[in-house]
Design a protein around this motif. Structure first.
Motif, PDB file in Angstrom:
ATOM      1  N   VAL A  86       0.834  -1.202   0.000  1.00 17.69           N
ATOM      2  CA  VAL A  86       0.000   0.000   0.000  1.00 17.69           C
ATOM      3  C   VAL A  86       0.871   1.254   0.000  1.00 17.69           C
ATOM      4  O   VAL A  86       0.595   2.227  -0.722  1.00 17.69           O
ATOM      5  CB  VAL A  86      -0.957   0.002   1.212  1.00 17.69           C
ATOM      6  N   ALA A  87       1.942   1.232   0.781  1.00 15.04           N
ATOM      7  CA  ALA A  87       2.847   2.381   0.820  1.00 15.04           C
ATOM      8  C   ALA A  87       3.459   2.639  -0.555  1.00 15.04           C
ATOM      9  O   ALA A  87       3.530   3.790  -1.016  1.00 15.04           O
ATOM     10  CB  ALA A  87       3.949   2.138   1.848  1.00 15.04           C
ATOM     11  N   SER A  88       3.839   1.570  -1.228  1.00 14.49           N
ATOM     12  CA  SER A  88       4.430   1.708  -2.561  1.00 14.49           C
ATOM     13  C   SER A  88       3.422   2.307  -3.543  1.00 14.49           C
ATOM     14  O   SER A  88       3.760   3.186  -4.353  1.00 14.49           O
ATOM     15  CB  SER A  88       4.907   0.346  -3.056  1.00 14.49           C
ATOM     16  N   GLN A  89       2.182   1.853  -3.473  1.00 18.66           N
ATOM     17  CA  GLN A  89       1.143   2.373  -4.362  1.00 18.66           C
ATOM     18  C   GLN A  89       0.919   3.869  -4.161  1.00 18.66           C
ATOM     19  O   GLN A  89       0.599   4.599  -5.104  1.00 18.66           O
ATOM     20  CB  GLN A  89      -0.168   1.627  -4.121  1.00 18.66           C
ATOM     21  N   LEU A  90       1.094   4.336  -2.926  1.00 17.96           N
ATOM     22  CA  LEU A  90       0.856   5.743  -2.599  1.00 17.96           C
ATOM     23  C   LEU A  90       2.126   6.589  -2.653  1.00 17.96           C
ATOM     24  O   LEU A  90       2.089   7.788  -2.342  1.00 17.96           O
ATOM     25  CB  LEU A  90       0.217   5.853  -1.208  1.00 17.96           C
ATOM     26  N   GLY A  91       3.248   5.965  -3.007  1.00 20.66           N
ATOM     27  CA  GLY A  91       4.513   6.698  -3.074  1.00 20.66           C
ATOM     28  C   GLY A  91       5.074   7.065  -1.713  1.00 20.66           C
ATOM     29  O   GLY A  91       5.701   8.111  -1.542  1.00 20.66           O
ATOM     30  N   ILE A  92       4.850   6.169  -0.755  1.00 22.82           N
ATOM     31  CA  ILE A  92       5.250   6.412   0.640  1.00 22.82           C
ATOM     32  C   ILE A  92       6.343   5.432   1.037  1.00 22.82           C
ATOM     33  O   ILE A  92       6.350   4.275   0.615  1.00 22.82           O
ATOM     34  CB  ILE A  92       4.034   6.240   1.572  1.00 22.82           C
ATOM     35  N   SER A  93       7.264   5.895   1.869  1.00 18.06           N
ATOM     36  CA  SER A  93       8.238   5.003   2.493  1.00 18.06           C
ATOM     37  C   SER A  93       7.718   4.614   3.872  1.00 18.06           C
ATOM     38  O   SER A  93       7.372   5.487   4.676  1.00 18.06           O
ATOM     39  CB  SER A  93       9.594   5.703   2.628  1.00 18.06           C
ATOM     40  N   ALA A  94       7.635   3.286   4.159  1.00 16.96           N
ATOM     41  CA  ALA A  94       7.115   2.800   5.443  1.00 16.96           C
ATOM     42  C   ALA A  94       8.229   2.093   6.199  1.00 16.96           C
ATOM     43  O   ALA A  94       8.706   1.037   5.776  1.00 16.96           O
ATOM     44  CB  ALA A  94       5.941   1.860   5.219  1.00 16.96           C
ATOM     45  N   ALA A  95       8.650   2.686   7.299  1.00 15.48           N
ATOM     46  CA  ALA A  95       9.711   2.106   8.135  1.00 15.48           C
ATOM     47  C   ALA A  95       9.060   1.404   9.317  1.00 15.48           C
ATOM     48  O   ALA A  95       8.539   2.059  10.231  1.00 15.48           O
ATOM     49  CB  ALA A  95      10.671   3.187   8.617  1.00 15.48           C
ATOM     50  N   MET A  96       9.058   0.062   9.301  1.00 13.26           N
ATOM     51  CA  MET A  96       8.448  -0.703  10.380  1.00 13.26           C
ATOM     52  C   MET A  96       9.301  -0.633  11.649  1.00 13.26           C
ATOM     53  O   MET A  96      10.527  -0.687  11.594  1.00 13.26           O
ATOM     54  CB  MET A  96       8.286  -2.169   9.965  1.00 13.26           C
ATOM     55  N   HIS A  97       8.612  -0.531  12.784  1.00 15.47           N
ATOM     56  CA  HIS A  97       9.285  -0.554  14.080  1.00 15.47           C
ATOM     57  C   HIS A  97       9.013  -1.898  14.748  1.00 15.47           C
ATOM     58  O   HIS A  97       8.910  -2.917  14.073  1.00 15.47           O
ATOM     59  CB  HIS A  97       8.813   0.614  14.945  1.00 15.47           C
ATOM     60  N   GLN A  98       8.872  -1.880  16.045  1.00 15.17           N
ATOM     61  CA  GLN A  98       8.654  -3.125  16.773  1.00 15.17           C
ATOM     62  C   GLN A  98       7.329  -3.770  16.375  1.00 15.17           C
ATOM     63  O   GLN A  98       6.300  -3.118  16.301  1.00 15.17           O
ATOM     64  CB  GLN A  98       8.651  -2.848  18.278  1.00 15.17           C
ATOM     65  N   THR A  99       7.379  -5.074  16.091  1.00 10.47           N
ATOM     66  CA  THR A  99       6.174  -5.852  15.831  1.00 10.47           C
ATOM     67  C   THR A  99       6.120  -7.012  16.815  1.00 10.47           C
ATOM     68  O   THR A  99       7.097  -7.751  16.962  1.00 10.47           O
ATOM     69  CB  THR A  99       6.151  -6.405  14.397  1.00 10.47           C
TER      70      THR A  99
END
Length: 372
Positions: A340-353
């Protein structure tokens, strides 16, 4: 001349995952504040990074969080969290939101407060919100509402121990559906009062406030509960709490990101035939916040609270409770977020999961007899 010490009114609002507890608590808190009362809220989860806590704090409420175990298994943390809330400003009312897969709360929370902390707390009747989407299927005995018989057992036990029940989301239901739910509940719990509410629109909330203000012989329904079935039912749910930072060179629509994540997961989980108990995400940035959620496999993903925000960055929290292996759930969430981030041109940096199955409940206290 001595005066009786000030007691905190303790209001606990239970119900299954996705029943609408957090929305109802936000409205209830506002009603108390409009009456001139100081309000504290305690949320509860098996792990940190809770959407509910972020949402209620964003509404300006004084919120403490009990993480790592349910109230019943972390009772001392519950009472100490209330004490922490009282450090700056002693609340007149504390509203507590237990884990949505938890039951036996009368024996393990209500009665211990009544019998061990009577000087500090004035305990309100215990109310449980019915989740219509799973409630209709479970009460109709339709293949256990999408869950196994053991998970449905938890749902039914939650209803059984309530002092009163609430049919929520009446704004989304037809008159016939509301009446069918009321009939099914009356057959299931014949002596239990039933309210009809919409936490979203506020309909019925005055009656809810009045019910919580009642005094009398409440909190007496101590369950006969098979803890083996209870533990196995909880353990069927994969549990995930995750957070990420979303950034972009150009402003993006925060609500599109939130709804895109939930909708993408809905599609994947449906394809895997994994029953969703609750899936929700919140996005926050500089005072703006939005929430998207999914409350069952046969309902649509919805933007339950629009942020109407365009931003170049946001903090996003994802919570998922799904009848699927937790590692598979982690993979699905991380892949969908990136898609979804790629589709919107966003960089998503995951933190703790954190992804896991809940462990066996081991209550701090369990009273077998109600306070006389």
């Amino acid at each position: 001349m001595s005066t009786e010490p000030h007691k905190i009114r303790f209001v606990m609002l239970g119900g299954f995952l996705g029943a609408g507890k957090t929305t109802a608590i936000g409205r209830l808190a506002k009603q108390y504040q409009d009456q001139g009362l100081k309000v504290g809220v305690v949320t509860n989860d098996q792990a940190a990074d809770l959407v509910d806590t972020n949402l209620l704090r964003s509404q300006g409420l004084n919120v403490g969080e009990v993480a790592g175990a349910c109230f019943c298994c972390n009772f001392n943390e519950l009472t100490s969290t209330v004490e922490t809330l009282a450090v700056d400003e002693r609340p007149d009312v504390v509203i507590a939101e237990p884990v949505g897969s938890c039951t036996d709360l009368v024996a393990t929370v209500v009665q211990p407060l009544m019998q061990l902390f009577d000087a500090q707390f004035d305990v309100a009747p215990y109310g449980v919100i019915l989740k219509p989407s799973h409630g209709l299927r479970i009460l109709r005995k339709q293949a256990h509402g999408g869950f196994s018989p053991k998970a449905a057992y938890i749902f039914e036990k939650q209803l059984e121990e309530a002092d009163f029940l609430m049919i929520n989301r009446i704004d989304e239901l037809s008159v016939q559906q509301v009446e069918e739910l009321a009939t099914l509940l009356s057959e299931f719990a014949p002596e239990t009062p039933i309210l009809r509410i919409s936490a979203k629109t506020g309909e019925g909330m005055d009656a809810l406030n009045e019910m919580f203000n009642q005094r009398g012989s409440f909190g007496q329904k101590i369950l006969e509960l098979d803890y083996d079935v209870y533990a196995e039912g909880e353990a069927e749910l994969g549990w995930l709490n995750s957070s990420l930072d979303a950034t972009s060179d150009e402003p993006f629509v925060l609500d599109d990101l939130l709804l895109g994540i939930v909708e993408g997961l809905r599609e994947r989980l449906a394809a895997a035939q994994a029953e969703t108990a609750h899936l929700k995400t919140i996005g926050l940035w500089e005072g703006a916040y939005g929430v998207a959620n999914l409350v069952s496999s046969d309902t649509p993903a919805v933007l339950s609270l629009a942020s109407n925000c365009r931003t170049k960055m946001a903090h996003v929290v994802v919570n998922a409770r799904v009848a699927v292996d937790p590692e598979s759930l982690r993979t699905q969430v991380e892949e969908v977020v990136q898609e979804v981030a790629s589709q919107l041109g966003i960089s998503a940096a995951m933190h703790q999961t954190q992804s896991f199955r809940p462990g066996r409940p081991v209550p701090t206290h369990r009273f077998s007899k109600p306070n006389a």
